[in-house]
Design a protein around this motif. Structure first.
Motif, short mmCIF file in Angstrom:
data_model
loop_
_atom_site.label_atom_id
_atom_site.label_comp_id
_atom_site.label_asym_id
_atom_site.label_seq_id
_atom_site.Cartn_x
_atom_site.Cartn_y
_atom_site.Cartn_z
N LYS A 1 0.85 -1.20 0.00
CA LYS A 1 0.00 0.00 0.00
C LYS A 1 0.87 1.24 0.00
N THR B 1 -4.35 7.24 -2.25
CA THR B 1 -3.95 5.92 -1.77
C THR B 1 -4.16 4.89 -2.86
N ALA B 2 -3.26 3.91 -2.96
CA ALA B 2 -3.42 2.79 -3.88
C ALA B 2 -2.74 1.57 -3.27
N THR C 1 -13.31 5.40 -2.92
CA THR C 1 -12.40 4.28 -3.17
C THR C 1 -12.98 3.39 -4.26
N TYR C 2 -12.10 2.89 -5.11
CA TYR C 2 -12.47 1.93 -6.14
C TYR C 2 -11.74 0.61 -5.89
N HIS C 3 -12.47 -0.52 -5.97
CA HIS C 3 -11.90 -1.85 -5.82
C HIS C 3 -12.17 -2.68 -7.08
N SER D 1 0.68 5.72 -0.07
CA SER D 1 -0.13 6.92 0.10
C SER D 1 0.72 8.16 -0.17
N TYR E 1 -2.57 -3.20 -3.26
CA TYR E 1 -2.92 -4.51 -3.82
C TYR E 1 -2.80 -5.56 -2.71
N TYR F 1 -7.37 -5.10 -6.00
CA TYR F 1 -6.68 -3.90 -6.49
C TYR F 1 -7.54 -2.70 -6.09
N TYR F 2 -6.95 -1.68 -5.49
CA TYR F 2 -7.76 -0.55 -5.05
C TYR F 2 -6.99 0.76 -5.18
N ALA F 3 -7.77 1.82 -5.30
CA ALA F 3 -7.22 3.19 -5.35
C ALA F 3 -8.28 4.12 -4.78
#
Length: 439
Positions: free
Chosen positions: A266, A278-279, A361-363, A268, A281, A344-346
């Motif tokens: 992760k 933030t992103a 947030t996107y997953h 940030s 995996y 996977y997220y951001a």
């Protein structure tokens, strides 16, 4: 003139005496006692947001959850004690919900940094991925154990020991079934190093759990499962990097061997005081087919294998990591299947003022193994939330999540076949302090 000097000297002596006396009286107030409360109320709307019966035509649900805690704190030199009573329910629930003792512990501390803490207590380590409070859940998590430790600015070492039983009865030996905790015994060793001049920290965790056998021929047997891993963080002022890796081994309750792992990374970045990006995996290993213990009958479509490869994040705060809709590691896959997870997220957070914060947030979710007749992608989840704290004792928050699932998601989770899943919530937390005295 000489008399004036004598008077001044005498007055100074008297004032100094009063000052020393006041300091001594303040030092004598060694006892601190406080009564605190927490009242959390959350209303939720779920539309296909939980596994459903395939024959259901209406997958909407509306309900209001509540949790009330009353805590007593006592502290003096080298001694701390804490008790928290907890009630949680759904508004209108028959039986009026559940009431339990959430925390009840005593801690003794030495001048050298050593301590011993015994009783029912909340555990929270590193980023809470493996051991956390799981405070989003109304019941949350606490453990009955004794903890020994040493803490300094640079080094921390904690040893945790637990042994659970259903009752004090001598009948049945030391079997532990259908108890409040999944484990019969547990031993944890955690070490954390903090660099004295850099924002760098590293932790190592070892866990050993004793699990009561579920096999008919071994009802009195205890199987042991281990976990070992590390968590590393580097957090300068404007950016941060975190990573973890854990490996599980030993045997599960059925006596089947375990060989599973997980990894996470992760990052940030703060482009300004108001924005944070933030992103990351996560990957948790899984099985390509259903696990059937050796010696059991093999059902239609099931494959017998000797090793379980599906990783379990055990007692972590799962809501914090694997999507706000809690599809993964809060609720299980269909029939207990464990194909693992890739996440996977951001996201971004915006803080226009100190008391107000917005998050998005996107997953992208996918299973971690190759399975027959199923593709890896599970779906896309988008989350929005906002939190406002008008005063320090009150926090109001709301959120909305949408997930578009794939055919794999429908097959493994038995969710709404239209694959469009919605969840919205409104949360209020009030933490008043009723009393705080020193003597």
């Amino acid at each position: 003139m000489k008399n004036i000097k004598c008077v001044v000297a005498a007055a100074s002596l008297v004032l100094a005496s009063f000052n020393v006396l006041a300091q001594e009286q303040e030092r004598e107030k060694l006892n601190n006692f406080a009564i605190d409360a927490e009242l959390m109320t959350r209303g939720e709307l779920r539309n296909g947001g939980l596994p459903t019966d395939a024959e259901d035509t209406d997958n909407k649900a509306y309900f209001i959850l509540e949790r009330t805690r009353l805590g007593l704190d006592y502290e003096r030199t080298f001694l701390k004690a804490h008790v928290t009573a907890q009630h949680n329910a759904i508004w209108g629930q028959a039986g009026k919900g559940s009431f339990n003792l959430y925390e009840a512990w005593i801690q003794l501390t030495s001048r050298k940094g050593f301590f011993a803490k015994i009783g029912r207590q909340v555990l929270s380590y590193d980023d809470e991925r493996i051991i956390g409070s799981n405070d989003w859940a109304m019941t949350a998590l606490s453990h009955d154990l004794v903890k020994f430790g040493y803490e300094s600015k640079q080094h921390k070492v904690h040893l945790m020991l637990a042994y659970n039983q259903n009752s004090e009865s001598v009948n049945g030996g030391t079997e532990y079934r259908n108890g409040d905790k999944p484990y019969k015994t547990m031993q944890n060793l955690w070490y954390h190093y903090q660099h004295p001049r850099m924002p760098f920290g590293a932790s190592v965790l070892f866990m050993n759990q004793g699990l009561q056998s579920e096999r008919d021929e071994n009802l009195k047997k205890t199987y042991y499962q281990q976990l070992v891993g590390t968590y590393i963080s580097y957090k300068p002022q404007r950016w941060s990097a975190e990573g973890s890796f854990y490996y599980q081994m030993g045997k599960n309750e059925g006596g089947t061997d375990i060989s599973a792992w997980m990894a996470s990374v992760k990052g940030s970045f703060l482009p300004s005081n108001q924005w944070k990006l933030t992103a990351g995996y996560d990957i948790l290993s899984g099985d390509p087919f259903f696990a059937v213990p050796a010696g059991d009958g093999i059902g239609l479509g099931l494959t017998q294998h000797k090793t379980i490869k599906g990783f379990s994040p055990l007692y972590g705060s799962h809501h914090k990591f694997y999507g706000a809709m809690d599809f993964f590691y809060v609720s299980t896959y269909y029939n207990g299947f464990t194909p693992g997870l890739q996440n996977y997220y951001a996201g971004a957070s915006y803080k226009p003022i100190n008391k107000l914060k917005f998050d998005a947030t996107y997953h992208y979710f996918a299973i971690a193994t190759n399975t027959q007749n199923l593709k890896k992608p599970l779906g896309h989840e988008i989350e929005f939330s906002a939190a406002y704290s008008p005063i320090k004792e009150v926090t109001m928050s709301l959120g909305y999540s949408y997930m578009h699932g794939t055919e794999t998601m429908v097959a493994l989770k038995r969710v709404d076949s239209n694959r469009n899943l919605h969840w919205a919530w409104l949360n209020l937390i009030v933490r008043p302090r009723f009393l705080h005295v020193k003597w």
